[in-house]
Design an enzyme around this catalytic site. Sequence first.
Site, mmCIF file in Angstrom:
data_model
loop_
_atom_site.group_PDB
_atom_site.id
_atom_site.type_symbol
_atom_site.label_atom_id
_atom_site.label_comp_id
_atom_site.label_asym_id
_atom_site.label_seq_id
_atom_site.Cartn_x
_atom_site.Cartn_y
_atom_site.Cartn_z
ATOM 1 N N HIS A 108 -33.278 72.624 -22.927
ATOM 2 C CA HIS A 108 -34.010 71.458 -22.435
ATOM 3 C C HIS A 108 -35.430 71.445 -23.000
ATOM 4 C CE1 HIS A 108 -34.411 68.164 -19.606
ATOM 5 N NE2 HIS A 108 -35.507 68.684 -19.088
ATOM 6 N N SER A 150 -36.834 64.188 -20.218
ATOM 7 C CA SER A 150 -36.577 64.672 -18.864
ATOM 8 C C SER A 150 -37.035 63.628 -17.840
ATOM 9 C CB SER A 150 -37.251 66.031 -18.654
ATOM 10 O OG SER A 150 -36.765 66.676 -17.494
ATOM 11 N N GLU A 152 -28.618 72.206 -22.438
ATOM 12 C CA GLU A 152 -29.683 71.682 -21.587
ATOM 13 C C GLU A 152 -30.092 72.630 -20.457
ATOM 14 O OE1 GLU A 152 -31.564 69.145 -21.833
ATOM 15 O OE2 GLU A 152 -30.583 67.548 -22.952
#
Length: 545
Positions: free
Chosen positions: A454, A226, A346
């Site tokens: 995610h 990320s 995600e």
Amino acid sequence: MSGMWVHPGRTLIWALWVLAAVIKGPAADAPVRSTRLGWVRGKQTTVLGSTVPVNMFLGIPYAAPPLGPLRFKQPKPALPGNDFRNATSYPKLCFQDLEWLVSYQHVLKVRYPKLEASEDCLYLNIYAPAHADNGSNLPVMVWFPGGAFKMGSASSFDGSALAAYEDVLIVTTQYRLGIFGFFDTGDEHARGNWALLDQVAALTWVRDNIEFFGGDPRSVTIFGESAGAISVSSLILSPIANGLFHKAIMESGVAILPLLMRPPGDERKKDLQVLARICGCHASDSAALLQCLRAKPSEELMDISKKLTFSIPVIDDFFFPDEPVALLTQKAFNSVPSIIGVNNHECAFLLSTEFSEILGGSNRSLALYLVHTFLNIPTQYLHLVADHYFYNKHSPVEIRDSFLDLLGDVLFVVPGVVTARYHRDAGAPVYFYEFQHPPQCLNDTRPAFVKADHSDEIRFVFGGAFLKGDIVMFEGATEEEKLLSRKMMRYWANFARTGDPNGEGVPLWPAYTQSEQYLKLDLSVSVGQKLKEQEVEFWMNTIVP
């Protein structure tokens, strides 16, 4: 340790410490290393399923505390110390919203050490196989944590399992966040990007000192997820980071992610005016505003940062000499071997909190409104988006699923694929993956429609199922999940060793060439080709001509 610099008087300090260790007993087992900044003492741990002990050195300063006049400034090198440093406890967190951290632990079923926050936070943790010492020259993997540049720490991740199973050194870092990491005045007084400059300082420390822990400063792999992956991608683009690393892994994030860079000009001036008014500075120019802000208590700035956005990078003509896309197009970047990857859902849950009203289902009008307002897609393109993603979709569940796929495509898949193409065309080896397995331990904490969300891959990369310390990353892993974790640890470590993830005991991972083959990371690993080809084509050729 020949050729190592030793501060005058350190030999006596060392001798006295050894004598004390012999007298006290248990301290004799503690690992001790000398760095260019002084002696450090760590502690030892073990992991499940391995007989290899791991040395942990926690809370080692890689830069001077960014306090007072060093707030909103490029980090200064840490100063040598005459005393022995006890590197056995986790460092304080960089200033952040601790309530978020508590919430994330619940949602992700992980546990972190309970730590205070401080501006004095430029520290790193080292995890090394116990046999590693000066001259071992083991591959080094430096982790940059994610958290939207607003949260995260070095001590949310435990590198013990990777170190024990794969015979590599793991360094987990932390850097300034939010307003402390990104405040800028738009001129020479405060360029911004302090967080990214912290990362450069951490890599400089690794280059100068990691050999004393058994690492090879000529074989450094940077990796992150990320915001950490965006950091890795950004470091590749920055000329001031050249030579500090040799391979790179980007998990769910790259520097060309939409909405990443703060727009220059009038918007920035407006933010500064609002900031001055909120904090009571009433500054007439940026130098005066900066002086006023440096005198403010940390807690006050933290409260202010919740009202304004100061957590994204800027084009500063120093760290970023140009826009990321321009640097990639010009091939003006550090072309190193890379792994780039995404998860197959995600934006399904962790990142969809801003759209909680649609998780139960949505309608076409609401979905397009959110596309327009959140992604800044011009209204004249909305009918094209609707035709591509919502054609013949009528039920609220179908529209929700398409909307979440759209978010994942725009924010992660398309930028990831495009970045991989730029790296490939620059001549660097590239390997691409899509992580597809949702951890079973999360089945009761999120909706059943969520696939690999995610950050789901992190617990597999770090071997969370094999940890037994006070950082809990993967409770309740199944035997199949443990096998997948072992494969991913091996892929990542192979890449750190050679720049190629392939090796004995793992399925073939083809390089990302013109055929665009990629690895599908699931309980059964397989190979795919041209990930989301139609979606990438749509966004690159229709929306962004």
